[in-house]
Write an enzyme that holds these catalytic residues in place. Structure first.
Site, mmCIF file in Angstrom:
data_model
loop_
_atom_site.group_PDB
_atom_site.id
_atom_site.type_symbol
_atom_site.label_atom_id
_atom_site.label_comp_id
_atom_site.label_asym_id
_atom_site.label_seq_id
_atom_site.Cartn_x
_atom_site.Cartn_y
_atom_site.Cartn_z
ATOM 1 N N ILE A 125 98.423 86.572 46.170
ATOM 2 C CA ILE A 125 97.400 86.693 45.123
ATOM 3 C C ILE A 125 96.099 86.003 45.560
ATOM 4 O O ILE A 125 95.681 85.009 44.966
ATOM 5 C CB ILE A 125 97.896 86.132 43.771
ATOM 6 N N TYR A 177 93.111 77.028 34.149
ATOM 7 C CA TYR A 177 91.917 77.577 34.812
ATOM 8 C C TYR A 177 90.773 77.791 33.809
ATOM 9 O O TYR A 177 89.647 78.069 34.221
ATOM 10 C CB TYR A 177 92.214 78.914 35.510
ATOM 11 N N ASN A 197 90.899 92.620 50.767
ATOM 12 C CA ASN A 197 92.179 91.927 50.572
ATOM 13 C C ASN A 197 93.282 92.897 50.150
ATOM 14 O O ASN A 197 94.432 92.763 50.564
ATOM 15 C CB ASN A 197 92.016 90.817 49.538
ATOM 16 N N LEU A 227 94.760 82.412 51.348
ATOM 17 C CA LEU A 227 93.676 82.249 52.331
ATOM 18 C C LEU A 227 93.393 80.773 52.569
ATOM 19 O O LEU A 227 92.363 80.412 53.148
ATOM 20 C CB LEU A 227 92.407 82.956 51.821
ATOM 21 N N LYS A 240 92.297 85.066 45.748
ATOM 22 C CA LYS A 240 91.181 85.111 44.790
ATOM 23 C C LYS A 240 89.967 85.672 45.514
ATOM 24 O O LYS A 240 89.682 85.281 46.658
ATOM 25 C CB LYS A 240 90.893 83.715 44.250
HETATM 26 N N1 LIG Z 1 100.472 78.017 40.795
HETATM 27 C C1 LIG Z 1 99.581 77.146 41.234
HETATM 28 O O1 LIG Z 1 99.745 75.901 41.117
HETATM 29 C C2 LIG Z 1 98.326 77.654 41.902
HETATM 30 C C3 LIG Z 1 97.507 76.757 42.621
HETATM 31 C C4 LIG Z 1 96.383 77.276 43.243
HETATM 32 C C5 LIG Z 1 96.084 78.638 43.167
HETATM 33 N N2 LIG Z 1 96.897 79.473 42.439
HETATM 34 C C6 LIG Z 1 96.588 80.925 42.319
HETATM 35 O O2 LIG Z 1 96.336 81.468 43.604
HETATM 36 C C7 LIG Z 1 95.083 82.130 43.602
HETATM 37 C C8 LIG Z 1 94.437 82.116 44.964
HETATM 38 O O3 LIG Z 1 94.298 80.819 45.470
HETATM 39 P P1 LIG Z 1 92.898 80.080 45.663
HETATM 40 O O4 LIG Z 1 91.971 80.552 44.607
HETATM 41 O O5 LIG Z 1 93.209 78.645 45.778
HETATM 42 O O6 LIG Z 1 92.342 80.499 47.071
HETATM 43 P P2 LIG Z 1 92.513 81.654 48.153
HETATM 44 O O7 LIG Z 1 92.843 82.947 47.531
HETATM 45 O O8 LIG Z 1 93.369 81.136 49.227
HETATM 46 O O9 LIG Z 1 91.003 81.698 48.717
HETATM 47 C C9 LIG Z 1 89.933 82.063 47.909
HETATM 48 C C10 LIG Z 1 88.638 81.876 48.687
HETATM 49 O O10 LIG Z 1 88.581 82.815 49.769
HETATM 50 C C11 LIG Z 1 87.401 83.611 49.639
HETATM 51 N N3 LIG Z 1 87.728 84.980 50.038
HETATM 52 C C12 LIG Z 1 88.482 85.878 49.358
HETATM 53 N N4 LIG Z 1 88.619 87.021 50.031
HETATM 54 C C13 LIG Z 1 87.900 86.877 51.179
HETATM 55 C C14 LIG Z 1 87.648 87.735 52.296
HETATM 56 N N5 LIG Z 1 88.183 88.953 52.352
HETATM 57 N N6 LIG Z 1 86.862 87.242 53.299
HETATM 58 C C15 LIG Z 1 86.330 85.993 53.239
HETATM 59 N N7 LIG Z 1 86.555 85.133 52.217
HETATM 60 C C16 LIG Z 1 87.338 85.572 51.186
HETATM 61 C C17 LIG Z 1 87.010 83.558 48.202
HETATM 62 O O11 LIG Z 1 85.622 83.766 48.102
HETATM 63 P P3 LIG Z 1 84.967 84.748 47.005
HETATM 64 O O12 LIG Z 1 85.450 84.284 45.655
HETATM 65 O O13 LIG Z 1 83.519 84.543 47.229
HETATM 66 O O14 LIG Z 1 85.413 86.157 47.277
HETATM 67 C C18 LIG Z 1 87.419 82.118 47.847
HETATM 68 O O15 LIG Z 1 86.429 81.204 48.270
HETATM 69 C C19 LIG Z 1 94.299 81.349 42.536
HETATM 70 O O16 LIG Z 1 93.135 82.049 42.136
HETATM 71 C C20 LIG Z 1 95.350 81.200 41.485
HETATM 72 O O17 LIG Z 1 95.473 82.407 40.748
HETATM 73 C C21 LIG Z 1 98.015 78.995 41.826
#
Ligand SMILES: NC(=O)c1ccc[n+]([C@@H]2O[C@H](COP(=O)([O-])OP(=O)(O)OC[C@H]3O[C@@H](n4cnc5c(N)ncnc54)[C@H](OP(=O)(O)O)[C@@H]3O)[C@@H](O)[C@H]2O)c1
Length: 264
Positions: free
Chosen positions: A224, A36, A236, A185, A226
């Protein structure tokens, strides 16, 4: 490991204030990865949170109150690469020890024997407190358990209403380790899922809150999401308290469109 129901995913976070604010409003689990390219940002936010810079709630926060998790990328998994890569991650994060270090994917230089043995040595050395795995399939998990002689400390896997693999949860329950739901999400796409939108309307809340409540109601899942803004961070964190009915959970379980955001 004991992990709170909701932690902070930091992929894409490039402002330490978001991390410090998360700590101030009550987050106690930070998830990052070398790939990241923001471990230093997360470390800066952690330091600010520990210093109480972000608000009163984080004032009494100690380092040991926070689980700092990161991941070794697939080109850091050869036996002789693991220790230097882990040390570099810890340095960027500004911590003496990594609470949780994952194998990001069982790909590239990953070899169950040599990679996991090298990680285990870091636990003996004190640089790493817990060894986790991510994006593993059942066969990978079984092999890891064989090599480690114990279950992984956690398995981080994609889990949201459009991507749900109950077998992975069954395996975690059977062996007694937590599942960390990533992209809970669906990267923001849960608001396109009709069933989730309908359940949210019934509770007068958002589809995001429903997705988090749905995931964290499952044993043994912690999510988790983001988030960048304080409003999203707070929403969240409290979403895990939302209680869905059995039929609402079943309806979301049965959502047909399965969509893996991170297949490889
Ligand atoms: N192990 C792996 O291979 C892997 C792969 C992908 C992800 N991950 C981990 O999982 C974490 C989360 O996944 P992700 O970043 O893909 O996406 P996510 O958490 O599914 O979605 C994040 C998105 O949702 C928005 N959001 C967050 N809270 C909200 C709310 N209450 N209302 C409306 N929109 C909201 C955020 O916007 P804002 O930022 O504007 O709040 C962002 O655009 C990553 O950050 C990472 O740490 C791990």
């Amino acid at each position: 490991m004991e992990l709170p129901p909701v932690g902070l995913g930091t992929m894409g976070i490039d402002d330490p204030d978001a991390v410090a604010t998360a700590l101030a409003v009550g987050y106690r689990h930070l998830d990052t990865a070398r790939i990241y390219d923001n471990e230093a940002v997360v470390g800066e936010g952690l330091a600010a949170g520990l210093a109480g810079d972000a608000g009163a709630a984080a004032e009494d926060l100690d380092r040991e109150d926070v689980t700092v998790a990161t991941k070794l990328w697939i080109d850091d998994l050869a036996a002789d690469a693991v220790a230097p890569a882990a040390r570099e991650s810890a340095d960027r994060l500004g911590v003496d020890a990594l609470d949780l270090l994952y194998v990001h994917r069982p790909r590239g230089d990953y070899d169950p024997e040599t990679t996991l043995s090298a990680l285990d040595r870091l636990v003996d050395d004190g640089l790493v407190r817990n060894v986790g795995v991510s994006n593993f399939e059942i066969a990978d998990l079984d092999r890891a358990i064989d090599v480690l002689g114990r279950p992984p400390a956690a398995h981080q896997t994609e889990l949201h209403p459009l991507c749900y693999t109950p077998e992975l949860l069954d395996h975690a329950r059977e062996h007694g380790y937590p599942v960390v739901a990533y992209s809970p999400l669906a990267g923001g796409r849960v608001r396109e899922v009709d069933t989730v939108v309908e359940v949210a309307a019934a509770h007068g809340t958002t589809p995001e809150a429903v997705a988090i409540a749905w995931a964290t109601a499952k044993d043994p899942v912690t999510a988790i999401p983001k988030a960048s803004s304080e409003a999203h961070l707070r929403a969240n964190l409290s979403a895990a308290e939302l209680e869905l009915t059995d039929s609402e959970v079943a309806a979301i379980d049965a959502v047909e469109r399965e969509e893996e955001l991170f297949p490889e």
